[in-house]
Design a protein around this motif. Structure first.
Motif, PDB file in Angstrom:
ATOM      1  N   GLY A  15     -15.246  80.703  41.698  1.00 36.10           N
ATOM      2  CA  GLY A  15     -14.075  81.388  42.239  1.00 36.10           C
ATOM      3  C   GLY A  15     -14.033  82.758  43.143  1.00 36.10           C
ATOM      4  O   GLY A  15     -13.681  82.789  44.052  1.00 36.10           O
ATOM      5  N   ILE A  16     -15.009  83.663  42.517  1.00 31.60           N
ATOM      6  CA  ILE A  16     -15.410  84.738  43.217  1.00 31.60           C
ATOM      7  C   ILE A  16     -16.115  84.447  44.606  1.00 31.60           C
ATOM      8  O   ILE A  16     -15.679  85.032  45.704  1.00 31.60           O
ATOM      9  CB  ILE A  16     -16.120  85.706  42.250  1.00 31.60           C
ATOM     10  N   LYS A  17     -16.778  83.351  44.600  1.00 30.97           N
ATOM     11  CA  LYS A  17     -17.645  83.188  45.717  1.00 30.97           C
ATOM     12  C   LYS A  17     -16.551  82.561  46.705  1.00 30.97           C
ATOM     13  O   LYS A  17     -16.514  82.702  48.162  1.00 30.97           O
ATOM     14  CB  LYS A  17     -18.655  81.998  45.535  1.00 30.97           C
ATOM     15  N   GLY A  18     -15.651  81.712  46.339  1.00 29.19           N
ATOM     16  CA  GLY A  18     -14.467  81.327  47.239  1.00 29.19           C
ATOM     17  C   GLY A  18     -13.444  82.398  47.681  1.00 29.19           C
ATOM     18  O   GLY A  18     -13.371  82.252  48.804  1.00 29.19           O
ATOM     19  N   MET A  19     -13.440  83.340  46.959  1.00 27.53           N
ATOM     20  CA  MET A  19     -12.689  84.647  47.318  1.00 27.53           C
ATOM     21  C   MET A  19     -13.374  85.270  48.446  1.00 27.53           C
ATOM     22  O   MET A  19     -12.866  85.782  49.662  1.00 27.53           O
ATOM     23  CB  MET A  19     -12.148  85.613  46.455  1.00 27.53           C
ATOM     24  N   LEU A  37      -5.497  98.599  56.360  1.00 25.04           N
ATOM     25  CA  LEU A  37      -4.060  99.047  55.992  1.00 25.04           C
ATOM     26  C   LEU A  37      -3.595  98.128  55.093  1.00 25.04           C
ATOM     27  O   LEU A  37      -2.738  98.243  54.016  1.00 25.04           O
ATOM     28  CB  LEU A  37      -3.324  99.327  57.595  1.00 25.04           C
ATOM     29  N   VAL A  38      -3.457  96.835  55.417  1.00 26.85           N
ATOM     30  CA  VAL A  38      -2.998  95.667  54.527  1.00 26.85           C
ATOM     31  C   VAL A  38      -3.392  95.693  53.286  1.00 26.85           C
ATOM     32  O   VAL A  38      -2.682  95.792  52.220  1.00 26.85           O
ATOM     33  CB  VAL A  38      -3.202  94.258  55.286  1.00 26.85           C
ATOM     34  N   LYS A  39      -4.908  95.892  53.003  1.00 23.24           N
ATOM     35  CA  LYS A  39      -5.345  96.005  51.633  1.00 23.24           C
ATOM     36  C   LYS A  39      -4.904  97.328  50.890  1.00 23.24           C
ATOM     37  O   LYS A  39      -4.418  97.155  49.687  1.00 23.24           O
ATOM     38  CB  LYS A  39      -6.634  95.835  51.573  1.00 23.24           C
ATOM     39  N   GLY A 128      -2.616  87.476  50.788  1.00 21.98           N
ATOM     40  CA  GLY A 128      -2.472  86.523  49.730  1.00 21.98           C
ATOM     41  C   GLY A 128      -3.855  86.751  48.908  1.00 21.98           C
ATOM     42  O   GLY A 128      -3.760  87.136  47.701  1.00 21.98           O
ATOM     43  N   ALA A 129      -5.009  87.262  49.534  1.00 22.45           N
ATOM     44  CA  ALA A 129      -6.270  87.488  49.142  1.00 22.45           C
ATOM     45  C   ALA A 129      -6.260  88.705  48.284  1.00 22.45           C
ATOM     46  O   ALA A 129      -6.630  88.946  47.121  1.00 22.45           O
ATOM     47  CB  ALA A 129      -7.413  87.400  49.984  1.00 22.45           C
ATOM     48  N   ILE A 130      -5.520  89.861  49.029  1.00 23.07           N
ATOM     49  CA  ILE A 130      -5.559  91.024  48.178  1.00 23.07           C
ATOM     50  C   ILE A 130      -4.604  91.200  47.283  1.00 23.07           C
ATOM     51  O   ILE A 130      -5.091  91.834  46.005  1.00 23.07           O
ATOM     52  CB  ILE A 130      -5.264  92.227  49.128  1.00 23.07           C
ATOM     53  N   ASN A 131      -3.601  90.431  47.414  1.00 21.31           N
ATOM     54  CA  ASN A 131      -2.977  90.299  45.931  1.00 21.31           C
ATOM     55  C   ASN A 131      -3.549  89.755  44.918  1.00 21.31           C
ATOM     56  O   ASN A 131      -3.320  90.141  43.786  1.00 21.31           O
ATOM     57  CB  ASN A 131      -1.492  89.480  46.333  1.00 21.31           C
ATOM     58  N   ARG A 135      -4.390  91.572  41.213  1.00 19.32           N
ATOM     59  CA  ARG A 135      -4.050  90.843  39.965  1.00 19.32           C
ATOM     60  C   ARG A 135      -5.098  90.518  39.071  1.00 19.32           C
ATOM     61  O   ARG A 135      -4.861  90.692  37.872  1.00 19.32           O
ATOM     62  CB  ARG A 135      -3.442  89.369  40.333  1.00 19.32           C
ATOM     63  N   LEU A 136      -6.466  90.457  39.595  1.00 22.64           N
ATOM     64  CA  LEU A 136      -7.525  90.292  38.857  1.00 22.64           C
ATOM     65  C   LEU A 136      -7.876  91.677  38.204  1.00 22.64           C
ATOM     66  O   LEU A 136      -7.951  91.585  36.970  1.00 22.64           O
ATOM     67  CB  LEU A 136      -8.645  89.651  39.645  1.00 22.64           C
ATOM     68  N   GLN A 137      -7.795  92.632  39.196  1.00 20.63           N
ATOM     69  CA  GLN A 137      -8.320  93.889  38.583  1.00 20.63           C
ATOM     70  C   GLN A 137      -7.110  94.816  37.763  1.00 20.63           C
ATOM     71  O   GLN A 137      -7.654  95.339  36.799  1.00 20.63           O
ATOM     72  CB  GLN A 137      -8.627  94.771  39.850  1.00 20.63           C
ATOM     73  N   VAL A 138      -5.778  94.504  37.888  1.00 20.37           N
ATOM     74  CA  VAL A 138      -4.816  95.135  37.309  1.00 20.37           C
ATOM     75  C   VAL A 138      -4.633  94.387  35.640  1.00 20.37           C
ATOM     76  O   VAL A 138      -4.774  94.989  34.836  1.00 20.37           O
ATOM     77  CB  VAL A 138      -3.666  95.171  37.937  1.00 20.37           C
ATOM     78  N   GLY A 139      -4.762  93.071  35.945  1.00 19.90           N
ATOM     79  CA  GLY A 139      -4.888  92.104  34.737  1.00 19.90           C
ATOM     80  C   GLY A 139      -5.773  91.989  33.965  1.00 19.90           C
ATOM     81  O   GLY A 139      -5.486  92.197  32.485  1.00 19.90           O
ATOM     82  N   LEU A 140      -7.143  92.557  34.306  1.00 19.16           N
ATOM     83  CA  LEU A 140      -8.131  92.713  33.561  1.00 19.16           C
ATOM     84  C   LEU A 140      -8.387  94.045  33.273  1.00 19.16           C
ATOM     85  O   LEU A 140      -9.566  94.391  32.537  1.00 19.16           O
ATOM     86  CB  LEU A 140      -9.317  91.769  34.105  1.00 19.16           C
ATOM     87  N   ARG A 141      -7.708  95.099  33.729  1.00 24.73           N
ATOM     88  CA  ARG A 141      -7.878  96.433  33.579  1.00 24.73           C
ATOM     89  C   ARG A 141      -9.137  96.989  33.807  1.00 24.73           C
ATOM     90  O   ARG A 141      -9.780  97.863  33.368  1.00 24.73           O
ATOM     91  CB  ARG A 141      -7.733  96.912  32.125  1.00 24.73           C
TER      92      ARG A 141
END
Length: 154
Positions: A15-19, A37-39, A128-131, A135-141
């Motif tokens: 999944g990370i490789k796909g990202m 700026l978007v990120k 979509g990718a940065i969101n 979510r990965l980083q916030v959700g997994l703290r």
């Protein structure tokens, strides 16, 4: 803050490789300034310290000014951003909070005027990718690295 999963990048490598593949594809279509700026803006909205830390460092390394980073949350009131950047930022805000905004036609019209069709698709993918990264980083703290070190690039 205590991470819920230490190094999630090593836990779901496909999944990370796909990202990373999405990141590479959009980077080939959009200029670095817009992407930074978007990120940063999406990460501000989502409260992702990990991504804010990483993308502020990357933006500065690519020549972004401190003042434009500081004023990003107030981009609508600042004269420091181009029409193209404003369009990208409006679209970022609309899609980051798509449940509330519904991706308004007014914001899309700004993007349509500033970006060609391929760029619009890639900009939408980048948002979509940065969101998803947020979510990965916030959700997994995830905890951002100490000042002076580098984290994973997104």
């Amino acid at each position: 803050m205590i991470p819920r999963i230490v190094d999630p990048f090593s836990k779901a490598t496909a999944g990370i490789k796909g990202m990373y593949a999405v990141e590479a594809a959009v980077a080939a279509s959009l200029d670095k300034t817009v992407l930074h700026l978007v990120k940063l803006r999406a990460s501000q909205i989502n409260g992702c310290a990990y991504c804010l830390h990483m993308h502020a460092k990357a933006a500065r390394a690519d020549g972004e000014t401190e003042m434009r980073i500081y004023l990003l949350d107030a981009w609508r009131e600042s004269t420091l951003y181009s029409a193209r950047e404003r369009a990208a930022l409006a679209w970022t805000e609309a899609l980051t909070d798509v449940a509330s905004t519904g991706a308004p036609d007014e914001d899309y019209a700004l993007v349509e005027a500033a970006f060609d069709e391929t760029e619009r698709v890639n900009l939408t993918l980048a948002i979509g990718a940065i969101n998803l990264w947020n979510r990965l980083q916030v959700g997994l703290r995830a905890v951002h690295p100490p000042e002076g070190s580098n984290g994973h690039a997104a």
